[in-house]
Motif scaffolding. Structure first.
Motif, PDB file in Angstrom:
ATOM      1  N   CYS A  26       0.851  -1.192   0.000  1.00 32.25           N
ATOM      2  CA  CYS A  26       0.000   0.000   0.000  1.00 32.25           C
ATOM      3  C   CYS A  26       0.888   1.244   0.000  1.00 32.25           C
ATOM      4  O   CYS A  26       1.255   1.748   1.047  1.00 32.25           O
ATOM      5  CB  CYS A  26      -0.899  -0.031   1.234  1.00 32.25           C
ATOM      6  SG  CYS A  26      -1.967   1.404   1.372  1.00 32.25           S
ATOM      7  N   PRO A  27       1.216   1.753  -1.179  1.00 32.23           N
ATOM      8  CA  PRO A  27       2.135   2.900  -1.260  1.00 32.23           C
ATOM      9  C   PRO A  27       1.415   4.247  -1.198  1.00 32.23           C
ATOM     10  O   PRO A  27       1.496   5.049  -2.125  1.00 32.23           O
ATOM     11  CB  PRO A  27       2.783   2.698  -2.627  1.00 32.23           C
ATOM     12  CG  PRO A  27       1.673   2.093  -3.447  1.00 32.23           C
ATOM     13  CD  PRO A  27       0.899   1.215  -2.490  1.00 32.23           C
ATOM     14  N   GLU A  28       0.673   4.504  -0.124  1.00 43.29           N
ATOM     15  CA  GLU A  28      -0.096   5.757  -0.065  1.00 43.29           C
ATOM     16  C   GLU A  28       0.827   6.964  -0.051  1.00 43.29           C
ATOM     17  O   GLU A  28       1.764   7.035   0.731  1.00 43.29           O
ATOM     18  CB  GLU A  28      -1.009   5.773   1.169  1.00 43.29           C
ATOM     19  CG  GLU A  28      -2.218   4.904   0.980  1.00 43.29           C
ATOM     20  CD  GLU A  28      -3.416   5.355   1.808  1.00 43.29           C
ATOM     21  OE1 GLU A  28      -3.397   6.449   2.389  1.00 43.29           O
ATOM     22  OE2 GLU A  28      -4.374   4.585   1.855  1.00 43.29           O
ATOM     23  N   THR A  29       0.550   7.897  -0.957  1.00 41.35           N
ATOM     24  CA  THR A  29       1.313   9.146  -1.037  1.00 41.35           C
ATOM     25  C   THR A  29       0.345  10.290  -1.292  1.00 41.35           C
ATOM     26  O   THR A  29      -0.761  10.088  -1.786  1.00 41.35           O
ATOM     27  CB  THR A  29       2.343   9.117  -2.191  1.00 41.35           C
ATOM     28  OG1 THR A  29       1.651   8.869  -3.415  1.00 41.35           O
ATOM     29  CG2 THR A  29       3.397   8.068  -1.978  1.00 41.35           C
ATOM     30  N   ASN A  30       0.784  11.476  -0.953  1.00 38.13           N
ATOM     31  CA  ASN A  30      -0.004  12.674  -1.239  1.00 38.13           C
ATOM     32  C   ASN A  30       0.954  13.856  -1.285  1.00 38.13           C
ATOM     33  O   ASN A  30       1.346  14.376  -0.258  1.00 38.13           O
ATOM     34  CB  ASN A  30      -1.085  12.886  -0.185  1.00 38.13           C
ATOM     35  CG  ASN A  30      -2.092  13.931  -0.616  1.00 38.13           C
ATOM     36  OD1 ASN A  30      -2.095  14.362  -1.759  1.00 38.13           O
ATOM     37  ND2 ASN A  30      -2.944  14.338   0.296  1.00 38.13           N
ATOM     38  N   VAL A  31       1.361  14.240  -2.485  1.00 41.82           N
ATOM     39  CA  VAL A  31       2.302  15.337  -2.683  1.00 41.82           C
ATOM     40  C   VAL A  31       1.605  16.401  -3.519  1.00 41.82           C
ATOM     41  O   VAL A  31       1.040  16.097  -4.562  1.00 41.82           O
ATOM     42  CB  VAL A  31       3.573  14.834  -3.413  1.00 41.82           C
ATOM     43  CG1 VAL A  31       4.544  15.972  -3.637  1.00 41.82           C
ATOM     44  CG2 VAL A  31       4.226  13.704  -2.642  1.00 41.82           C
ATOM     45  N   ASN A  32       1.658  17.652  -3.062  1.00 40.59           N
ATOM     46  CA  ASN A  32       0.999  18.738  -3.777  1.00 40.59           C
ATOM     47  C   ASN A  32       1.930  19.938  -3.834  1.00 40.59           C
ATOM     48  O   ASN A  32       2.276  20.509  -2.804  1.00 40.59           O
ATOM     49  CB  ASN A  32      -0.311  19.102  -3.077  1.00 40.59           C
ATOM     50  CG  ASN A  32      -1.134  20.075  -3.891  1.00 40.59           C
ATOM     51  OD1 ASN A  32      -0.621  20.772  -4.759  1.00 40.59           O
ATOM     52  ND2 ASN A  32      -2.411  20.134  -3.605  1.00 40.59           N
ATOM     53  N   PHE A  33       2.343  20.329  -5.030  1.00 44.70           N
ATOM     54  CA  PHE A  33       3.206  21.486  -5.222  1.00 44.70           C
ATOM     55  C   PHE A  33       2.437  22.680  -5.782  1.00 44.70           C
ATOM     56  O   PHE A  33       3.041  23.639  -6.229  1.00 44.70           O
ATOM     57  CB  PHE A  33       4.357  21.134  -6.174  1.00 44.70           C
ATOM     58  CG  PHE A  33       5.270  20.083  -5.638  1.00 44.70           C
ATOM     59  CD1 PHE A  33       6.110  20.340  -4.569  1.00 44.70           C
ATOM     60  CD2 PHE A  33       5.271  18.818  -6.190  1.00 44.70           C
ATOM     61  CE1 PHE A  33       6.952  19.376  -4.066  1.00 44.70           C
ATOM     62  CE2 PHE A  33       6.109  17.842  -5.702  1.00 44.70           C
ATOM     63  CZ  PHE A  33       6.956  18.113  -4.638  1.00 44.70           C
ATOM     64  N   GLY A  34       1.130  22.622  -5.789  1.00 44.59           N
ATOM     65  CA  GLY A  34       0.308  23.708  -6.324  1.00 44.59           C
ATOM     66  C   GLY A  34       0.064  23.565  -7.815  1.00 44.59           C
ATOM     67  O   GLY A  34      -1.060  23.483  -8.247  1.00 44.59           O
ATOM     68  N   VAL A  35       1.124  23.547  -8.615  1.00 41.51           N
ATOM     69  CA  VAL A  35       0.964  23.406 -10.065  1.00 41.51           C
ATOM     70  C   VAL A  35       1.088  21.953 -10.504  1.00 41.51           C
ATOM     71  O   VAL A  35       0.778  21.615 -11.638  1.00 41.51           O
ATOM     72  CB  VAL A  35       1.983  24.269 -10.844  1.00 41.51           C
ATOM     73  CG1 VAL A  35       1.721  25.751 -10.600  1.00 41.51           C
ATOM     74  CG2 VAL A  35       3.401  23.898 -10.483  1.00 41.51           C
ATOM     75  N   ALA A  36       1.539  21.084  -9.609  1.00 44.24           N
ATOM     76  CA  ALA A  36       1.639  19.653  -9.893  1.00 44.24           C
ATOM     77  C   ALA A  36       1.332  18.888  -8.604  1.00 44.24           C
ATOM     78  O   ALA A  36       1.716  19.313  -7.517  1.00 44.24           O
ATOM     79  CB  ALA A  36       3.024  19.285 -10.398  1.00 44.24           C
ATOM     80  N   ALA A  37       0.628  17.785  -8.738  1.00 48.18           N
ATOM     81  CA  ALA A  37       0.263  16.991  -7.570  1.00 48.18           C
ATOM     82  C   ALA A  37       0.230  15.514  -7.941  1.00 48.18           C
ATOM     83  O   ALA A  37       0.002  15.148  -9.100  1.00 48.18           O
ATOM     84  CB  ALA A  37      -1.101  17.433  -7.047  1.00 48.18           C
ATOM     85  N   TYR A  38       0.484  14.669  -6.935  1.00 47.88           N
ATOM     86  CA  TYR A  38       0.530  13.218  -7.143  1.00 47.88           C
ATOM     87  C   TYR A  38       0.009  12.555  -5.876  1.00 47.88           C
ATOM     88  O   TYR A  38       0.450  12.870  -4.774  1.00 47.88           O
ATOM     89  CB  TYR A  38       1.985  12.809  -7.409  1.00 47.88           C
ATOM     90  CG  TYR A  38       2.185  11.347  -7.670  1.00 47.88           C
ATOM     91  CD1 TYR A  38       2.033  10.825  -8.944  1.00 47.88           C
ATOM     92  CD2 TYR A  38       2.540  10.486  -6.642  1.00 47.88           C
ATOM     93  CE1 TYR A  38       2.232   9.482  -9.192  1.00 47.88           C
ATOM     94  CE2 TYR A  38       2.745   9.138  -6.879  1.00 47.88           C
ATOM     95  CZ  TYR A  38       2.594   8.645  -8.152  1.00 47.88           C
ATOM     96  OH  TYR A  38       2.782   7.306  -8.401  1.00 47.88           O
TER      97      TYR A  38
END
Length: 126
Positions: free
Chosen positions: A73-85
């Motif tokens: 379960c590789p849960e991730t949440n990355v948000n740079f404003g103009v790009a998100a994953y």
């Protein structure tokens, strides 16, 4: 007769359950409507995952969705404003139906960053 029933009961309780996890699958699709194909996961795959990415601003914002079975379960949440994953996972059959995810541009956070940057520039006298 009782011995047969008890033997069958013990056999049923001790039998290993077969994997019957089903997940929706797709690879790098623009729409969740293209991600409704079902797939029977392998025995070692215990999770359904949904990976959602976005990039751009305003009308030029692009979205991609990938769904699959996974052993971990590789849960991730990355948000740079103009790009998100973001990757979310779940453990029940067909639980990764929704393409909605927690990636949203936080305009408040972006505004706070811009204001903080402007204060730093003004203080530095640039």
């Amino acid at each position: 007769m009782k011995a047969v029933v008890i033997t069958l009961l013990v056999a049923v309780l001790c039998a290993r359950q077969a994997s019957s996890l089903f997940c929706y699958t797709c690879d790098n699709e623009h729409s969740n409507w293209n991600c409704l194909k079902t797939y029977k996961c392998e025995d070692h795959e215990k999770y359904c995952t949904t990976t959602y990415s976005s990039a751009g601003l305003g009308k030029d914002m692009g979205y991609r969705i990938t769904k699959k079975c996974s052993a971990d379960c590789p849960e991730t949440n990355v948000n740079f404003g103009v790009a998100a994953y973001s990757t979310k996972c779940c453990k029940t059959s067909l639980c990764n139906f929704s393409g909605a995810n927690s990636i949203k541009i936080s305009y408040g956070v972006m505004l706070l960053g811009i204001v903080a940057s402007m204060i730093c520039v003004i203080r530095a006298g640039l």
